[in-house]
Scaffold this motif. Structure first.
Motif, PDB file in Angstrom:
ATOM      1  N   TYR A  13      31.222  46.519  -7.803  1.00 15.22           N
ATOM      2  CA  TYR A  13      30.969  46.732  -6.379  1.00 15.22           C
ATOM      3  C   TYR A  13      30.967  45.410  -5.633  1.00 15.22           C
ATOM      4  CZ  TYR A  13      29.335  51.368  -7.754  1.00 15.22           C
ATOM      5  OH  TYR A  13      29.253  52.641  -8.258  1.00 15.22           O
ATOM      6  N   ARG A  14      30.923  45.536  -4.310  1.00 19.78           N
ATOM      7  CA  ARG A  14      30.793  44.366  -3.432  1.00 19.78           C
ATOM      8  C   ARG A  14      29.370  44.345  -2.887  1.00 19.78           C
ATOM      9  NH1 ARG A  14      35.630  42.368  -0.769  1.00 19.78           N
ATOM     10  NH2 ARG A  14      34.454  42.321   1.164  1.00 19.78           N
ATOM     11  N   VAL A  15      28.696  43.203  -3.035  1.00 16.72           N
ATOM     12  CA  VAL A  15      27.325  43.038  -2.559  1.00 16.72           C
ATOM     13  C   VAL A  15      27.290  41.819  -1.649  1.00 16.72           C
ATOM     14  CG1 VAL A  15      24.928  42.595  -3.229  1.00 16.72           C
ATOM     15  CG2 VAL A  15      26.380  44.036  -4.681  1.00 16.72           C
ATOM     16  N   ARG A  16      26.699  42.000  -0.473  1.00 20.92           N
ATOM     17  CA  ARG A  16      26.547  40.882   0.452  1.00 20.92           C
ATOM     18  C   ARG A  16      25.077  40.497   0.503  1.00 20.92           C
ATOM     19  NH1 ARG A  16      28.174  42.739   5.620  1.00 20.92           N
ATOM     20  NH2 ARG A  16      26.013  42.735   6.326  1.00 20.92           N
ATOM     21  N   PHE A  17      24.810  39.215   0.391  1.00 26.20           N
ATOM     22  CA  PHE A  17      23.461  38.668   0.501  1.00 26.20           C
ATOM     23  C   PHE A  17      23.337  38.048   1.879  1.00 26.20           C
ATOM     24  CE2 PHE A  17      24.653  38.594  -3.939  1.00 26.20           C
ATOM     25  CZ  PHE A  17      23.529  39.075  -4.589  1.00 26.20           C
ATOM     26  N   ASP A  18      22.566  38.674   2.759  1.00 28.30           N
ATOM     27  CA  ASP A  18      22.300  38.104   4.077  1.00 28.30           C
ATOM     28  C   ASP A  18      21.027  37.282   3.968  1.00 28.30           C
ATOM     29  OD1 ASP A  18      24.525  39.288   5.120  1.00 28.30           O
ATOM     30  OD2 ASP A  18      23.468  40.825   6.265  1.00 28.30           O
ATOM     31  N   LEU A  19      21.162  35.999   4.172  1.00 27.16           N
ATOM     32  CA  LEU A  19      20.032  35.091   3.994  1.00 27.16           C
ATOM     33  C   LEU A  19      19.283  34.940   5.309  1.00 27.16           C
ATOM     34  CD1 LEU A  19      21.868  32.466   1.788  1.00 27.16           C
ATOM     35  CD2 LEU A  19      20.537  34.457   1.066  1.00 27.16           C
ATOM     36  N   LYS A  20      17.995  35.201   5.279  1.00 22.11           N
ATOM     37  CA  LYS A  20      17.163  35.142   6.484  1.00 22.11           C
ATOM     38  C   LYS A  20      17.155  33.747   7.092  1.00 22.11           C
ATOM     39  CE  LYS A  20      13.924  38.796   5.206  1.00 22.11           C
ATOM     40  NZ  LYS A  20      12.521  39.096   4.901  1.00 22.11           N
ATOM     41  N   ASP A  21      17.317  32.737   6.250  1.00 18.30           N
ATOM     42  CA  ASP A  21      17.292  31.366   6.743  1.00 18.30           C
ATOM     43  C   ASP A  21      18.695  30.849   7.049  1.00 18.30           C
ATOM     44  OD1 ASP A  21      17.548  31.662   3.999  1.00 18.30           O
ATOM     45  OD2 ASP A  21      16.381  29.905   3.479  1.00 18.30           O
ATOM     46  N   GLY A  22      19.632  31.762   7.229  1.00 18.04           N
ATOM     47  CA  GLY A  22      20.977  31.390   7.662  1.00 18.04           C
ATOM     48  C   GLY A  22      22.019  31.538   6.584  1.00 18.04           C
ATOM     49  N   GLY A  23      23.120  32.146   6.944  1.00 14.31           N
ATOM     50  CA  GLY A  23      24.248  32.278   6.048  1.00 14.31           C
ATOM     51  C   GLY A  23      24.313  33.630   5.373  1.00 14.31           C
ATOM     52  N   SER A  24      25.428  33.840   4.729  1.00 12.04           N
ATOM     53  CA  SER A  24      25.685  35.087   4.036  1.00 12.04           C
ATOM     54  C   SER A  24      26.623  34.795   2.870  1.00 12.04           C
ATOM     55  CB  SER A  24      26.328  36.078   5.019  1.00 12.04           C
ATOM     56  OG  SER A  24      26.486  37.331   4.432  1.00 12.04           O
ATOM     57  N   ASP A  47      29.272  47.304  -0.387  1.00 12.47           N
ATOM     58  CA  ASP A  47      28.633  48.561  -0.766  1.00 12.47           C
ATOM     59  C   ASP A  47      27.131  48.494  -0.529  1.00 12.47           C
ATOM     60  OD1 ASP A  47      30.995  49.976  -2.029  1.00 12.47           O
ATOM     61  OD2 ASP A  47      30.971  48.108  -3.160  1.00 12.47           O
ATOM     62  N   THR A  48      26.579  47.306  -0.688  1.00  8.04           N
ATOM     63  CA  THR A  48      25.147  47.087  -0.521  1.00  8.04           C
ATOM     64  C   THR A  48      24.927  45.723   0.117  1.00  8.04           C
ATOM     65  OG1 THR A  48      24.596  48.423  -2.445  1.00  8.04           O
ATOM     66  CG2 THR A  48      22.958  46.851  -1.755  1.00  8.04           C
ATOM     67  N   VAL A  49      23.922  45.652   0.980  1.00  4.49           N
ATOM     68  CA  VAL A  49      23.544  44.384   1.596  1.00  4.49           C
ATOM     69  C   VAL A  49      22.095  44.108   1.210  1.00  4.49           C
ATOM     70  CG1 VAL A  49      23.229  43.120   3.750  1.00  4.49           C
ATOM     71  CG2 VAL A  49      25.113  44.749   3.535  1.00  4.49           C
ATOM     72  N   LEU A  50      21.874  42.939   0.634  1.00  6.56           N
ATOM     73  CA  LEU A  50      20.522  42.512   0.279  1.00  6.56           C
ATOM     74  C   LEU A  50      20.103  41.442   1.276  1.00  6.56           C
ATOM     75  CD1 LEU A  50      20.900  42.199  -3.602  1.00  6.56           C
ATOM     76  CD2 LEU A  50      20.192  44.171  -2.258  1.00  6.56           C
ATOM     77  N   ILE A  51      18.931  41.617   1.854  1.00  4.03           N
ATOM     78  CA  ILE A  51      18.436  40.689   2.869  1.00  4.03           C
ATOM     79  C   ILE A  51      17.204  39.981   2.311  1.00  4.03           C
ATOM     80  CG2 ILE A  51      17.580  40.492   5.239  1.00  4.03           C
ATOM     81  CD1 ILE A  51      18.978  43.316   5.643  1.00  4.03           C
ATOM     82  N   LEU A  52      17.296  38.654   2.197  1.00  4.06           N
ATOM     83  CA  LEU A  52      16.218  37.856   1.633  1.00  4.06           C
ATOM     84  C   LEU A  52      16.426  36.393   1.991  1.00  4.06           C
ATOM     85  CD1 LEU A  52      16.858  37.569  -2.221  1.00  4.06           C
ATOM     86  CD2 LEU A  52      18.549  38.236  -0.587  1.00  4.06           C
ATOM     87  N   THR A  53      15.468  35.546   1.686  1.00  2.00           N
ATOM     88  CA  THR A  53      15.616  34.111   1.941  1.00  2.00           C
ATOM     89  C   THR A  53      16.432  33.478   0.813  1.00  2.00           C
ATOM     90  OG1 THR A  53      13.614  33.506   0.743  1.00  2.00           O
ATOM     91  CG2 THR A  53      13.373  34.005   3.104  1.00  2.00           C
ATOM     92  N   SER A  54      16.987  32.318   1.074  1.00  2.00           N
ATOM     93  CA  SER A  54      17.761  31.635   0.041  1.00  2.00           C
ATOM     94  C   SER A  54      16.868  31.241  -1.138  1.00  2.00           C
ATOM     95  CB  SER A  54      18.483  30.408   0.610  1.00  2.00           C
ATOM     96  OG  SER A  54      17.582  29.529   1.220  1.00  2.00           O
ATOM     97  N   ASP A  55      15.614  30.903  -0.858  1.00  2.08           N
ATOM     98  CA  ASP A  55      14.663  30.566  -1.909  1.00  2.08           C
ATOM     99  C   ASP A  55      14.431  31.776  -2.827  1.00  2.08           C
ATOM    100  OD1 ASP A  55      12.768  28.829  -3.238  1.00  2.08           O
ATOM    101  OD2 ASP A  55      11.190  30.023  -2.288  1.00  2.08           O
ATOM    102  N   ASN A  56      14.233  32.955  -2.233  1.00  7.25           N
ATOM    103  CA  ASN A  56      14.021  34.153  -3.042  1.00  7.25           C
ATOM    104  C   ASN A  56      15.289  34.566  -3.783  1.00  7.25           C
ATOM    105  OD1 ASN A  56      11.284  34.496  -2.585  1.00  7.25           O
ATOM    106  ND2 ASN A  56      11.605  35.702  -0.738  1.00  7.25           N
ATOM    107  N   LEU A  57      16.460  34.319  -3.201  1.00 13.01           N
ATOM    108  CA  LEU A  57      17.713  34.607  -3.900  1.00 13.01           C
ATOM    109  C   LEU A  57      17.814  33.740  -5.148  1.00 13.01           C
ATOM    110  CD1 LEU A  57      20.481  35.918  -4.226  1.00 13.01           C
ATOM    111  CD2 LEU A  57      21.392  34.193  -2.652  1.00 13.01           C
TER     112      LEU A  57
END
Length: 96
Positions: A13-24, A47-57
């Protein structure tokens, strides 16, 4: 995340990580390959977007943050298929 790309090939699948502190970041594990690239627009189809900080990623990828704990405490938000998010979490745990 690139270090674990071999174990993520079976995600499919395709997963996008949207970073709360900027960037994707877009992780594309379709076609038996894993491609990880920055998504400057934050609008890449996934297919899914995960929203979190870069530190938590970073902690999630390193196995230092449990995905279910992160989700239940609000440090991780999921848009789209939660099944894909769970599969990704399982693959990351196996690779740790």
């Amino acid at each position: 995340m690139e270090d674990k790309s071999d174990s993520l090939e079976e995600l499919g699948y395709r997963v996008r990580f949207d970073l709360k502190d900027g960037g994707s970041i877009l992780l594309d594990a379709t076609n038996g390959n894993v491609e990880i690239e920055e998504d400057g627009t934050g609008e890449a189809e996934a297919d899914t977007v995960l929203i979190l900080t870069s530190d938590n990623l970073e902690k999630l990828v390193e196995g230092k943050l449990n995905p279910m704990l992160a989700f239940s405490t609000g440090r991780l938000k999921v848009r789209g298929s939660q099944g894909v998010a769970l599969k990704l979490a399982g693959l990351l745990e196996e690779a740790s």
